[in-house]
Design a protein around this motif. Sequence first.
Motif, mmCIF file in Angstrom:
data_model
loop_
_atom_site.group_PDB
_atom_site.id
_atom_site.type_symbol
_atom_site.label_atom_id
_atom_site.label_comp_id
_atom_site.label_asym_id
_atom_site.label_seq_id
_atom_site.Cartn_x
_atom_site.Cartn_y
_atom_site.Cartn_z
ATOM 1 N N SER A 120 69.581 65.407 53.201
ATOM 2 C CA SER A 120 68.583 65.285 54.266
ATOM 3 C C SER A 120 69.188 65.759 55.578
ATOM 4 N N LEU A 121 68.473 66.642 56.281
ATOM 5 C CA LEU A 121 68.981 67.218 57.524
ATOM 6 C C LEU A 121 67.880 67.236 58.576
ATOM 7 N N ARG A 122 68.187 66.695 59.769
ATOM 8 C CA ARG A 122 67.276 66.705 60.909
ATOM 9 C C ARG A 122 67.893 67.523 62.035
ATOM 10 N N LEU A 123 67.170 68.520 62.507
ATOM 11 C CA LEU A 123 67.629 69.366 63.599
ATOM 12 C C LEU A 123 66.653 69.213 64.760
ATOM 13 N N LEU A 124 67.130 68.663 65.870
ATOM 14 C CA LEU A 124 66.274 68.360 67.004
ATOM 15 C C LEU A 124 66.645 69.210 68.211
ATOM 16 N N GLY A 125 65.719 70.084 68.629
ATOM 17 C CA GLY A 125 65.854 70.792 69.890
ATOM 18 C C GLY A 125 67.044 71.711 69.992
ATOM 19 N N ILE A 126 67.406 72.389 68.903
ATOM 20 C CA ILE A 126 68.635 73.178 68.906
ATOM 21 C C ILE A 126 68.387 74.677 69.006
ATOM 22 N N PHE A 127 67.446 75.192 68.255
ATOM 23 C CA PHE A 127 67.388 76.635 67.991
ATOM 24 C C PHE A 127 66.326 77.382 68.797
ATOM 25 N N THR A 128 66.628 78.664 69.036
ATOM 26 C CA THR A 128 65.622 79.598 69.548
ATOM 27 C C THR A 128 65.151 80.512 68.417
ATOM 28 N N THR A 129 65.974 80.652 67.402
ATOM 29 C CA THR A 129 65.612 81.416 66.208
ATOM 30 C C THR A 129 66.339 80.815 65.013
ATOM 31 N N LEU A 130 65.785 81.015 63.828
ATOM 32 C CA LEU A 130 66.417 80.509 62.617
ATOM 33 C C LEU A 130 66.574 81.637 61.619
ATOM 34 N N GLU A 131 67.772 81.706 61.011
ATOM 35 C CA GLU A 131 68.069 82.741 60.041
ATOM 36 C C GLU A 131 68.629 82.103 58.769
ATOM 37 N N ASN B 131 61.016 69.041 67.481
ATOM 38 C CA ASN B 131 61.168 69.182 68.940
ATOM 39 C C ASN B 131 62.010 70.391 69.339
ATOM 40 N N ASN B 132 61.892 71.463 68.569
ATOM 41 C CA ASN B 132 62.585 72.707 68.907
ATOM 42 C C ASN B 132 61.654 73.584 69.747
ATOM 43 N N SER B 133 61.419 73.185 70.977
ATOM 44 C CA SER B 133 60.417 73.850 71.814
ATOM 45 C C SER B 133 60.787 75.296 72.134
ATOM 46 N N ARG B 134 62.054 75.653 71.986
ATOM 47 C CA ARG B 134 62.485 77.028 72.260
ATOM 48 C C ARG B 134 62.479 77.906 71.011
ATOM 49 N N GLU C 227 62.471 69.458 48.736
ATOM 50 C CA GLU C 227 61.238 68.791 48.332
ATOM 51 C C GLU C 227 60.318 68.510 49.518
ATOM 52 N N GLU C 228 60.886 68.391 50.705
ATOM 53 C CA GLU C 228 60.069 68.070 51.884
ATOM 54 C C GLU C 228 60.521 68.891 53.087
ATOM 55 N N LEU C 229 59.560 69.508 53.758
ATOM 56 C CA LEU C 229 59.843 70.314 54.946
ATOM 57 C C LEU C 229 58.872 69.920 56.049
ATOM 58 N N GLU C 230 59.413 69.661 57.225
ATOM 59 C CA GLU C 230 58.577 69.351 58.394
ATOM 60 C C GLU C 230 59.003 70.229 59.569
ATOM 61 N N ILE C 231 58.038 70.927 60.145
ATOM 62 C CA ILE C 231 58.269 71.727 61.347
ATOM 63 C C ILE C 231 57.343 71.193 62.427
ATOM 64 N N LYS C 232 57.918 70.647 63.476
ATOM 65 C CA LYS C 232 57.121 69.918 64.466
ATOM 66 C C LYS C 232 57.555 70.257 65.890
ATOM 67 N N ARG C 233 56.562 70.571 66.729
ATOM 68 C CA ARG C 233 56.763 70.832 68.160
ATOM 69 C C ARG C 233 57.754 71.959 68.413
ATOM 70 N N ASP D 209 51.865 70.458 65.784
ATOM 71 C CA ASP D 209 52.061 70.766 67.214
ATOM 72 C C ASP D 209 53.014 71.930 67.448
ATOM 73 N N ASN D 210 52.859 72.976 66.665
ATOM 74 C CA ASN D 210 53.547 74.227 66.950
ATOM 75 C C ASN D 210 52.550 75.125 67.685
ATOM 76 N N LYS D 211 52.749 76.414 67.684
ATOM 77 C CA LYS D 211 51.825 77.337 68.352
ATOM 78 C C LYS D 211 51.047 78.180 67.343
ATOM 79 N N LEU D 212 50.989 77.721 66.115
ATOM 80 C CA LEU D 212 50.347 78.472 65.044
ATOM 81 C C LEU D 212 48.841 78.558 65.254
ATOM 82 N N ARG D 213 48.296 79.751 65.019
ATOM 83 C CA ARG D 213 46.854 79.952 65.145
ATOM 84 C C ARG D 213 46.234 80.401 63.817
#
Length: 206
Positions: free
Chosen positions: A45-56, A73-76, A92-98, A122-126
Amino acid sequence: SLRVHPSFSKHVLKSPREVKNLQLDLVFSPHMYLGLGEAFSSLESLRLLGIFTTLERRHFDFLGKLKQLFLLNNSRLKTVADDVFWDLWKLEELEIKRSSLANLPNNIFETLKSMRKLTLIDNKLRKLGKEIFSRVPKLKILKIREKLSFDDQTVPYELQNLNIFDLSGSGVEQIPENFFTRMENLEIVDLSFNMLSALGQKLFEN
């Protein structure tokens, strides 16, 4: 379990490979994150909060045992590579939020054959592409709270094994009548707190 302070070094622990749960916080540098996957190769289990501007893809190297991933909460965060999750075949579980993600590649979930729960809040997805869920055969729970619009170019989604679809609070104004056509095992649908004025007579026909 381990919550990482910005002054943390992976060498502090005698047996980092024994850690199963890890949280990295806002002030943690994404550059420091590279290489931690090798040190914490037993993570589940891994939680990444407010770290990245891009993910590779390289950000998740050596994390083949990961079962839960929370990107919070990765607003950038504005871009993700289409192969970013390709090594996470046990997830098994993925959450992308804010985040500030405006779109997701159609094949971003392609290798997540074990994923059972997906949350997008609460992302910017349309819009979400028509094929985006087509290769996630075990997905049972889908929760989306985005300002999405749907049309014949984006639906129906391939979600034959989905049991729970939560679309509450997404500001949806209209749902095409073929929206649920390929969700044969759907048991619970939440459309509350949207802006729907009517539902088509054939919406739940199947």
